[in-house]
Design an enzyme around this catalytic site. Sequence first.
Site, PDB file in Angstrom:
ATOM      1  N   ARG A   1       6.027  44.649  38.302  1.00 53.24           N
ATOM      2  CA  ARG A   1       5.180  45.785  37.919  1.00 53.24           C
ATOM      3  C   ARG A   1       5.465  46.286  36.507  1.00 53.24           C
ATOM      4  NH1 ARG A   1       6.466  46.177  43.066  1.00 53.24           N
ATOM      5  NH2 ARG A   1       8.129  47.630  42.638  1.00 53.24           N
TER       6      ARG A   1
ATOM      7  N   GLU B   1      18.247  48.740  45.888  1.00 57.07           N
ATOM      8  CA  GLU B   1      18.387  49.604  47.056  1.00 57.07           C
ATOM      9  C   GLU B   1      18.248  48.870  48.382  1.00 57.07           C
ATOM     10  OE1 GLU B   1      14.149  50.385  45.518  1.00 57.07           O
ATOM     11  OE2 GLU B   1      16.057  49.762  44.709  1.00 57.07           O
TER      12      GLU B   1
END
Length: 170
Positions: free
Chosen positions: A58, A95
């Site tokens: 992205r 994460e």
Amino acid sequence: MDFAPYIRDIKDFPKPGVVFKDITPLLKDPKAFQKAGEALVGLTANLKIDKVVGVDSRGFIFAPMLAEKIGAGFVTVRKSGKLPFETISESYDLEYGTGTLEIHADAIEKGDRVLIHDDVLATGGTAQAVCKLVEKLGGEVVQCNFLIELTFLKGAEKIKGYPKETLLQY
């Protein structure tokens, strides 16, 4: 412009317990998309930048536009195995797992002043890895630039030695 209404939460993506910040509503709205691009360019005011590094995937949305608007070259940092030429790599934690990023060995020249752009700063592992890649090639990171920062994940701590700018914080 307030960009927050254009970001939607997707619960349990890509894994249970993760709340993904989806930027596609912002991208599909022509005015929000344009204004976000302008705002990201504004975050680079008064910086001399030779290359803009966009982070897979992205980060590729706004980084080429930023490069064009500020008169810099565009460089891709991709996930392992996606670049066709000689690369250098850096592994990192995120994460919800681990990964490896690569950059072409000739993408950054010694002394290049580099802006790193990605859509989200989360745990900081990706941004930290990209900073290391740029520096391995002799570049100077002049700023890390993000559309969104998830402050509760404390990713800024991993890139605390670098200037950081972001449009939205959660």
